[in-house]
Design an enzyme around this catalytic site. Structure first.
Site, PDB file in Angstrom:
ATOM      1  N   ASP A   1      23.850  60.731  -8.679  1.00 51.63           N
ATOM      2  CA  ASP A   1      23.874  59.494  -7.910  1.00 51.63           C
ATOM      3  C   ASP A   1      23.019  58.387  -8.518  1.00 51.63           C
ATOM      4  O   ASP A   1      23.159  57.233  -8.140  1.00 51.63           O
ATOM      5  CB  ASP A   1      23.512  59.753  -6.446  1.00 51.63           C
ATOM      6  CG  ASP A   1      24.681  60.403  -5.686  1.00 51.63           C
ATOM      7  OD1 ASP A   1      25.829  60.302  -6.170  1.00 51.63           O
ATOM      8  OD2 ASP A   1      24.462  60.997  -4.639  1.00 51.63           O
TER       9      ASP A   1
ATOM     10  N   TYR B   1      27.223  58.891   1.697  1.00 49.27           N
ATOM     11  CA  TYR B   1      25.897  59.443   1.889  1.00 49.27           C
ATOM     12  C   TYR B   1      24.813  58.400   1.719  1.00 49.27           C
ATOM     13  O   TYR B   1      24.966  57.447   0.978  1.00 49.27           O
ATOM     14  CB  TYR B   1      25.689  60.563   0.860  1.00 49.27           C
ATOM     15  CG  TYR B   1      24.886  61.706   1.405  1.00 49.27           C
ATOM     16  CD1 TYR B   1      25.407  62.519   2.410  1.00 49.27           C
ATOM     17  CD2 TYR B   1      23.608  61.969   0.943  1.00 49.27           C
ATOM     18  CE1 TYR B   1      24.664  63.566   2.930  1.00 49.27           C
ATOM     19  CE2 TYR B   1      22.863  63.022   1.458  1.00 49.27           C
ATOM     20  CZ  TYR B   1      23.390  63.809   2.455  1.00 49.27           C
ATOM     21  OH  TYR B   1      22.662  64.835   2.964  1.00 49.27           O
TER      22      TYR B   1
END
Lengths: 668, 668
Positions: free
Chosen positions: A311, A395
């Site tokens: 990420d 998320y």
């Protein structure tokens, strides 16, 4: 604070400002001698100056290092990722080169293009039609970085996970209705590569006809959809007032608070970065940053086996940072810092309020009561929180640097947002996750972070990483007749590499400066790492999961400092086959004892999903700390003013008459 | 809230009230048919009613169980510890018996007597005179529970660690000047048993003449002594306002807050205890308590080898609890609860404000932003904190039960106060600790806690403890061709005993109710333990340290419930030779699967001391959590009103003109 033209010269480690981003893109286009329209920009971020030049400038009146940008871009005629180092100060390209074997991070331009290509593609639409969705169904689409299952794949691919929202509401939870389709698109050609179907249970036949959707009520978190009656009514407001304002001061991007000072950096990749961190004027860390984070999923069914997000490297905690708004993310007096990114055509785009900073009261900082007379001294634990929220599709990661008055630096991560959801036939279960809503599977996964700490205790670049083990004395009856003794055994790290924690020995890693000895304890000045003992990557050394992020295999890594070695899995993680970071740097045969050394800490959590994590997951909090050890001669917070009702103005809660009475006279 | 006569009947698990303590002592004296002056009371505390009667009363309209007291006392003619169970309701002794092999906990009466005996004893004073202390030196004395190094020792002994304060100030830090004398007194006879001298380095000759004190400046924390100029000036006030008051309600000792409710118990031994804990009306735990805590020190030199405090069993977190004052320990709206103890002559003594309760804002509770439109929902993490501070001589423990809106229950411990200090010749070091001030050694030690959780998920007394391991799939290439899969393997605990954590498997212990299945996930209702992975006791099985507290050898213990089995190391820990608690209960061959079961978690910290821990140690925080897993069908905090500036009223920090500018127009 907004990034803009500044009349004074920026600090060498400050993020690029708006005009600098523009200057970098214009310099590049000019020197490439092409039209702006022939270049598509992906990333423009600060190329940090070499440490030696920076230190010469900051501490020895050396010249300011040139301001430089690292630029990722494509020529529209080519699929090759191009990198340029642009010297903004001198308006020239320093270096430009291609990375034909690598994929750059995801950018918003391609994301949007793929999204549109998918949701308008006739074959995709034909397949969606077979689902016989109700008329109010609205298709949503999360193009995912493809991951890796084939070392020969050269295309830039995205797998589109598709969902349905059942309301026009802007927060309708489409993750509650995942569709069994996952088309793959080529990001350069925007061609449909494969219209992959998703497994719906344990024994799926994947080429079966797409079946009509099994209706299910979505689980919503939108306040509008839920309606007022759905909420608890008994939560009373709690507000923080700071009648004299906050205790911090900001000069440019230099932050001063309670003897701390640091230069607040920010990158598209890492989000907030602390540079030149000092306490009471004494240098502690040259740079502290979240370096990487990867999320491997534990479901072997295709295509889920490829799900492994990096990420930071694939997306960027800065690029995906929320623009924060007053009163939602923090209470009290809040300072905001903005960021800047580049548009596809080379224009700077301001990202407002990507970092918030505020003070927090964290309860008692220390207390002692003299039991003889009940006289008590209490110091509250005031903290400074520097925070961002990164939204990586479904998320959220809330990353915070938390400083306190006892000279501790905490790095806090809160994992929240919506778990990645996949369809599952209603009534079924699979071993790979938990059904969190009807027809919704949340696959179990790991989050593995890597914190990077570049120390410079007391200003010296020569530091050593050691670990202390607490070892019981055994078989020394003359010394220890009752067997209660234990020793602290210190081992200096002499070679780069990966190292283990050992809870059975209370192993604690420390950064020490061997040449500075504490005048009270006689021990070297140090900072210790309060590590987070975590399960490391479960996937074995033969897997792509492992090969792409070696940092996930050990909790502690030590490397010799070199400029530009900032990112644990290497520069390009998107569809990577191999780790080009720690995997290489930790293998070099070079001394790290009493040298310019970097400490990396890998930690995380294995998330076995629960219905309680849906629709939005309550924060799961992890905290790493760096704490002084033999660095100060006494408690650094001994000088904090004592807590008093005069300053705190708390309110006594008065109880009803039936339970309240005056205390009886006391006696021993 | 003060403990007093209540017109309504108390809850069966409520602490004894003032009149009940008096009734218990009077009943005892009356039935013993002796004069009040012949009895010396040590402890009067609630003797909890049997669980079956309590549940019958609370849930099935059964009669209220009789109120009973557990009384520890001495007849003045005897050294034998006596125990009585007094039925207060029926004004009679139910049982009285002696424990001639055991020592009861320390009480304030003997503490004061020993203190006086020591500081006025001619031999002690003669030895002190040899130190040639300056005229302003004021002797202080901490009588310590003796510990154990001889299984045959029958006397009740205290070792007096002696210190000097250099100021009349009530907070002068005598722990900064430890003396090399440690006389041992008999608590019953008040005789000097031995005038032990303390080692001052590694090769001491202990019978050498006491040498004059080497002058050293004490390190002080008293604001009066330090003077105004010693303090940092730039800490601005931070206040919490709750314009509509707190969100909790209190009915007697029943607390209701944000769907939680519990009966707030308190004992002299444990401090606060949560009984009958429910969320949204659903029972979770019958009783949650800190059960024991022991502090073994790692210095083998006599007498330090005996230093092993059991701070609950020897002293009591309730008995040593501070009377808290508004605005020092908490911000916001604070409710206080008082306790009661017995005086030596049987009178109740009110201990005001031994528990405080207030709300805290712990940052973000959950957040999701729809990146497509930047619409964001944020819920703040409001918590209810129920807290006490126990001052056990030099040291402080701040114990808090923290409840949140996501149905998590956290048990937080903050260790603070003053480390136990011993003298050391200036310039020397020893392997057993760190010199924290000139002439002051702080010996390394462990703090090992044991949390006791008696669950009753969904009101059923039949629960099971299981553990979940995350295990990678191996050698199943057809199923898992890329090696990414992992399974969750659940093992139910079938036998009482001690169990291990295993970080390599992400082992998580859960309490489940096998007969209640989550309608969404298909898995049994449960609560999981977020354990604190800690180094267990370093001292081996042959040591008294180990034998006295078996709970310190394993992080997880499971026992079958029996009434009165509350204290991990057994009822009497003071000078104990053997553990009469978990050591015995965990060895019984009885089923614990789907039974009335108790889960114990041992955790702690190994404290390698630092100068930074002196004079008062910044809090070292440890947190255990109990979190729902498959207990709810969705995020329990989904119904918490969203965070808004309208309610939170945060303030924007305005930056100076040189760094602030309007954001430029944005574009992709």
């Amino acid at each position: 604070m907004s990034p803009t033209t500044s009349k004074s010269a920026p600090h060498p480690l400050d993020p690029l400002m708006v005009d600098e981003v523009r200057a970098a893109s214009q310099t590049l286009v000019k020197q490439l001698q092409c039209a702006t329209t022939e270049v598509r920009f992906k990333v423009i971020d600060l190329a940090e100056p070499p440490k030696d030049l920076t230190l010469q400038h900051l501490h020895h009146s050396g010249p300011a290092p040139d301001r430089k940008a690292r630029v990722y871009y494509h020529l529209k005629t080519s699929q090759t990722l191009l990198i340029a180092i642009v010297n903004i100060t001198k308006s020239r390209i320093e270096r430009t080169y291609g990375a034909p074997e690598s994929q750059g991070p995801v950018d918003w331009v391609e994301f949007e293009l793929i999204n549109r290509a998918c949701t308008s593609h006739p074959e995709v639409l034909a397949e969606v039609a077979k689902l016989k969705l109700p008329p109010n169904a609205r298709i949503e689409n999360d193009p995912w970085a493809f991951g890796t299952d084939n070392a020969k794949e050269k295309r830039r691919l995205f797998q589109c996970y598709m969902y349905v929202a059942m309301s026009e509401d802007g927060e309708a939870n489409h993750y509650s209705i995942p569709l069994p389709l996952a088309p793959i698109f080529d990001a350069h050609t925007l061609e449909l590569v494969d219209l992959q179907k998703l497994p719906m249970g344990t024994n799926d036949i994947l080429d079966a006809e797409t079946q009509p959707w099994e209706p299910a009520e979505p689980v919503e978190y939108s306040a509008n959809i839920m309606g007022e009656d759905a909420f608890r009514k008994d939560l009373k407001p709690l507000q923080i007032t700071q009648p004299e304002g906050p205790s911090f001061n900001i000069f440019g991007r230099r932050v001063e608070w309670q003897k701390w000072s640091f230069q607040l950096g920010w990158t598209l990749r890492e989000g907030p970065v602390l540079h030149d961190v000092r306490y009471d004027g004494r240098p502690l860390f040259y740079r502290v940053s979240m370096s990487e984070m990867t999320v491997p999923y534990g479901d072997p069914r295709s295509p889920y086996h490829r799900k492994q997000a990096f990420d930071l490297g694939d997306s960027g905690f800065g690029l995906t940072s929320n623009s924060l708004s007053l009163g939602c993310d923090c209470l009290g007096h809040i300072a905001y810092f903005s960021g800047v990114r580049v548009s596809g055509d080379g224009e700077p785009v301001v990202m407002p309020n990507v970092i918030c900073m505020h003070e927090v009261d964290d309860g008692i900082g220390w207390k002692h009561t003299n039991f003889r007379n009940s006289k008590s001294s209490v110091v509250r634990n005031r903290q400074l929180v520097v925070q961002c929220t990164a939204t990586v599709a479904n998320y959220e990661y809330i990353l915070a640097f938390v400083l306190d008055q006892a000279a501790n630096l905490h790095i806090d991560v809160r994992a929240t947002g919506i778990v990645s959801t996949m369809p599952i036939r209603q009534g079924l279960q699979v071993p790979w996750g938990t059904v969190v809503a009807p027809g919704v599977l949340a696959v179990n996964h790991q989050h593995l972070f890597c914190l990077r700490v570049d120390p410079c205790l007391d200003g010296d670049q020569k530091n050593t990483i050691t670990y202390d083990d607490c070892i019981p004395v055994t078989n020394e009856p003359d010394l220890d007749p009752f067997g209660c003794a234990f020793r602290v055994q210190t081992t200096p790290i002499k070679k780069p590499g990966g190292y283990d924690l050992d809870l059975t020995k209370n192993r604690v890693y420390k950064i020490i400066n061997e040449s500075r000895i504490n005048s009270v304890s006689g021990k070297p000045h140090g900072y210790k790492l309060h590590a987070v003992p975590s399960q490391m990557l479960m996937m074995g050394p033969q897997t792509f999961n492992y090969k792409r992020g070696i940092f996930t295999s050990k909790p502690i890594w030590v490397t010799k400092y070199r400029d530009d070695e900032l990112w644990a899995s290497g520069e390009f993680t998107n569809q990577s086959r191999d780790d080009t970071g720690i995997a290489i740097w930790s293998e070099r045969d070079e001394p790290v004892e009493n040298e310019d050394v970097v400490l990396w800490h890998s930690f995380g959590l294995t998330h076995v999903t629960r219905p309680e994590d849906f629709p939005v997951m309550p924060v799961e909090k992890i905290s790493v700390s760096l704490k002084p050890v033999n660095f100060f001669e006494l408690n650094p917070s001994n000088d904090v003013p004592r807590s008093s009702q005069n300053l705190n103005k708390s309110t006594l809660y008065k109880v009803g008459p039936e339970t309240c009475c005056a205390a009886r006279p006391s006696r021993i």
